[in-house]
Design a protein around this motif. Sequence first.
Motif, PDB file in Angstrom:
ATOM      1  N   ILE A 251       0.740  -1.160  -0.050  1.00  0.00           N
ATOM      2  CA  ILE A 251       0.119  -0.050   0.002  1.00  0.00           C
ATOM      3  C   ILE A 251       0.809   1.398   0.036  1.00  0.00           C
ATOM      4  O   ILE A 251       0.403   2.441   0.590  1.00  0.00           O
ATOM      5  N   GLY A 252       1.908   1.187  -0.484  1.00  0.00           N
ATOM      6  CA  GLY A 252       2.795   2.210  -0.780  1.00  0.00           C
ATOM      7  C   GLY A 252       3.561   2.626   0.646  1.00  0.00           C
ATOM      8  O   GLY A 252       3.790   1.624   1.174  1.00  0.00           O
ATOM      9  N   THR A 253       3.829   3.908   0.732  1.00  0.00           N
ATOM     10  CA  THR A 253       4.408   4.458   2.046  1.00  0.00           C
ATOM     11  C   THR A 253       3.413   4.940   2.973  1.00  0.00           C
ATOM     12  O   THR A 253       2.663   5.690   2.848  1.00  0.00           O
ATOM     13  N   ASN A 254       3.278   4.164   4.262  1.00  0.00           N
ATOM     14  CA  ASN A 254       2.444   4.461   4.888  1.00  0.00           C
ATOM     15  C   ASN A 254       3.016   4.062   6.597  1.00  0.00           C
ATOM     16  O   ASN A 254       4.125   3.523   6.522  1.00  0.00           O
ATOM     17  N   THR A 255       2.373   4.376   7.644  1.00  0.00           N
ATOM     18  CA  THR A 255       2.764   4.091   9.029  1.00  0.00           C
ATOM     19  C   THR A 255       2.080   2.861   9.315  1.00  0.00           C
ATOM     20  O   THR A 255       1.357   2.365   8.350  1.00  0.00           O
ATOM     21  N   ASN A 256       2.476   2.052  10.091  1.00  0.00           N
ATOM     22  CA  ASN A 256       1.899   0.731  10.428  1.00  0.00           C
ATOM     23  C   ASN A 256       0.656   0.797  10.996  1.00  0.00           C
ATOM     24  O   ASN A 256      -0.222  -0.108  10.530  1.00  0.00           O
ATOM     25  N   GLN A 257       0.322   1.958  11.562  1.00  0.00           N
ATOM     26  CA  GLN A 257      -1.260   2.106  12.055  1.00  0.00           C
ATOM     27  C   GLN A 257      -2.074   2.164  10.869  1.00  0.00           C
ATOM     28  O   GLN A 257      -3.177   1.344  10.634  1.00  0.00           O
ATOM     29  N   VAL A 258      -1.600   2.708   9.724  1.00  0.00           N
ATOM     30  CA  VAL A 258      -2.470   3.010   8.490  1.00  0.00           C
ATOM     31  C   VAL A 258      -2.573   1.356   7.800  1.00  0.00           C
ATOM     32  O   VAL A 258      -3.455   1.137   7.502  1.00  0.00           O
ATOM     33  N   ALA A 259      -1.213   0.723   7.893  1.00  0.00           N
ATOM     34  CA  ALA A 259      -1.378  -0.502   7.386  1.00  0.00           C
ATOM     35  C   ALA A 259      -2.374  -1.633   8.127  1.00  0.00           C
ATOM     36  O   ALA A 259      -3.136  -2.364   7.495  1.00  0.00           O
ATOM     37  N   GLU A 260      -2.313  -1.504   9.284  1.00  0.00           N
ATOM     38  CA  GLU A 260      -3.220  -2.139  10.112  1.00  0.00           C
ATOM     39  C   GLU A 260      -4.689  -2.053   9.723  1.00  0.00           C
ATOM     40  O   GLU A 260      -5.642  -2.830   9.633  1.00  0.00           O
ATOM     41  N   TYR A 261      -5.271  -0.574   9.668  1.00  0.00           N
ATOM     42  CA  TYR A 261      -6.541  -0.323   9.195  1.00  0.00           C
ATOM     43  C   TYR A 261      -6.891  -0.833   7.735  1.00  0.00           C
ATOM     44  O   TYR A 261      -7.912  -1.325   7.493  1.00  0.00           O
ATOM     45  N   GLU A 262      -6.022  -0.535   7.081  1.00  0.00           N
ATOM     46  CA  GLU A 262      -5.931  -0.996   5.541  1.00  0.00           C
ATOM     47  C   GLU A 262      -6.406  -2.842   5.447  1.00  0.00           C
ATOM     48  O   GLU A 262      -7.272  -3.060   4.608  1.00  0.00           O
ATOM     49  N   GLY A 263      -5.599  -3.252   6.191  1.00  0.00           N
ATOM     50  CA  GLY A 263      -5.877  -4.604   6.452  1.00  0.00           C
ATOM     51  C   GLY A 263      -7.429  -5.045   6.869  1.00  0.00           C
ATOM     52  O   GLY A 263      -8.007  -5.630   6.371  1.00  0.00           O
ATOM     53  N   LEU A 264      -7.996  -4.429   7.962  1.00  0.00           N
ATOM     54  CA  LEU A 264      -9.058  -4.661   8.351  1.00  0.00           C
ATOM     55  C   LEU A 264     -10.021  -4.245   7.499  1.00  0.00           C
ATOM     56  O   LEU A 264     -11.139  -4.881   7.278  1.00  0.00           O
ATOM     57  N   ILE A 265      -9.974  -3.179   6.783  1.00  0.00           N
ATOM     58  CA  ILE A 265     -10.972  -2.518   5.688  1.00  0.00           C
ATOM     59  C   ILE A 265     -11.067  -3.571   4.628  1.00  0.00           C
ATOM     60  O   ILE A 265     -11.865  -4.001   4.227  1.00  0.00           O
ATOM     61  N   ARG A 266      -9.726  -4.131   4.259  1.00  0.00           N
ATOM     62  CA  ARG A 266      -9.936  -5.210   3.127  1.00  0.00           C
ATOM     63  C   ARG A 266     -10.483  -6.437   3.581  1.00  0.00           C
ATOM     64  O   ARG A 266     -11.301  -7.160   2.966  1.00  0.00           O
ATOM     65  N   ALA A 267     -10.332  -6.716   4.950  1.00  0.00           N
ATOM     66  CA  ALA A 267     -11.028  -8.153   5.480  1.00  0.00           C
ATOM     67  C   ALA A 267     -12.325  -8.075   5.335  1.00  0.00           C
ATOM     68  O   ALA A 267     -13.252  -8.819   4.928  1.00  0.00           O
ATOM     69  N   LEU A 268     -12.983  -6.961   5.837  1.00  0.00           N
ATOM     70  CA  LEU A 268     -14.259  -6.412   5.865  1.00  0.00           C
ATOM     71  C   LEU A 268     -14.926  -6.367   4.459  1.00  0.00           C
ATOM     72  O   LEU A 268     -16.058  -6.974   4.303  1.00  0.00           O
ATOM     73  N   THR A 269     -14.376  -5.751   3.628  1.00  0.00           N
ATOM     74  CA  THR A 269     -14.752  -5.685   2.279  1.00  0.00           C
ATOM     75  C   THR A 269     -14.861  -7.171   1.670  1.00  0.00           C
ATOM     76  O   THR A 269     -15.896  -7.493   0.839  1.00  0.00           O
ATOM     77  N   GLU A 270     -13.863  -8.032   1.685  1.00  0.00           N
ATOM     78  CA  GLU A 270     -13.626  -9.341   1.149  1.00  0.00           C
ATOM     79  C   GLU A 270     -14.888 -10.166   1.991  1.00  0.00           C
ATOM     80  O   GLU A 270     -15.442 -11.137   1.167  1.00  0.00           O
ATOM     81  N   LEU A 271     -15.246 -10.044   3.110  1.00  0.00           N
ATOM     82  CA  LEU A 271     -16.019 -10.706   3.946  1.00  0.00           C
ATOM     83  C   LEU A 271     -17.633 -10.442   3.196  1.00  0.00           C
ATOM     84  O   LEU A 271     -18.442 -11.370   2.730  1.00  0.00           O
ATOM     85  N   LEU A 272     -17.846  -9.053   2.961  1.00  0.00           N
ATOM     86  CA  LEU A 272     -18.975  -8.653   2.387  1.00  0.00           C
ATOM     87  C   LEU A 272     -19.195  -9.368   1.125  1.00  0.00           C
ATOM     88  O   LEU A 272     -20.087  -9.803   0.650  1.00  0.00           O
ATOM     89  N   LYS A 273     -18.201  -9.266   0.185  1.00  0.00           N
ATOM     90  CA  LYS A 273     -18.106  -9.881  -1.170  1.00  0.00           C
ATOM     91  C   LYS A 273     -18.663 -11.245  -1.298  1.00  0.00           C
ATOM     92  O   LYS A 273     -19.269 -11.823  -2.269  1.00  0.00           O
TER      93      LYS A 273
END
Length: 138
Positions: free
Chosen positions: A42-64
């Motif tokens: 996900i490019g250059t980001n902080t660890n906290q952003v990476a943790e959030y993006e992982g959660l967002i992807r998990a929720l998105t994939e579950l909904l799919k």
Amino acid sequence: MGAPLWTAYCDGASRGNPGPASYGVVLCDPEGGVAAEIGERIGTNTNQVAEYEGLIRALTELLKRGATRAQVRTDSQFVVRQVSGEYRAKDARMIALLSRVKELERRFEKVDVVHIARSSHPHNQRADGLANEALDRK
């Protein structure tokens, strides 16, 4: 008895803070089988952003996949405490990420985001591995 319970494990990684960042996600169907493994830079980001993006992807994939009830497990106590409301999101980036999570959560009948100890479950270890593999890819 409610709808079947899906489970997801997510982990974020950053080499430097900020630095090259990624996340890993392991989705498990209600029978416990692995439904998907995802690792993405996900490019250059902080660890906290990476943790959030992982959660967002998990929720998105579950909904799919049609999940209406889910538990998402992460070793990010920071993210869990912001999502639960125990910690307040203060900066604009965290507020925006938390807002995305809340928007996705509303689409589930029930979803819990829970903290688990790092490396406490093989799927959590795999999510960490997927995040690191994504960082290693050029």
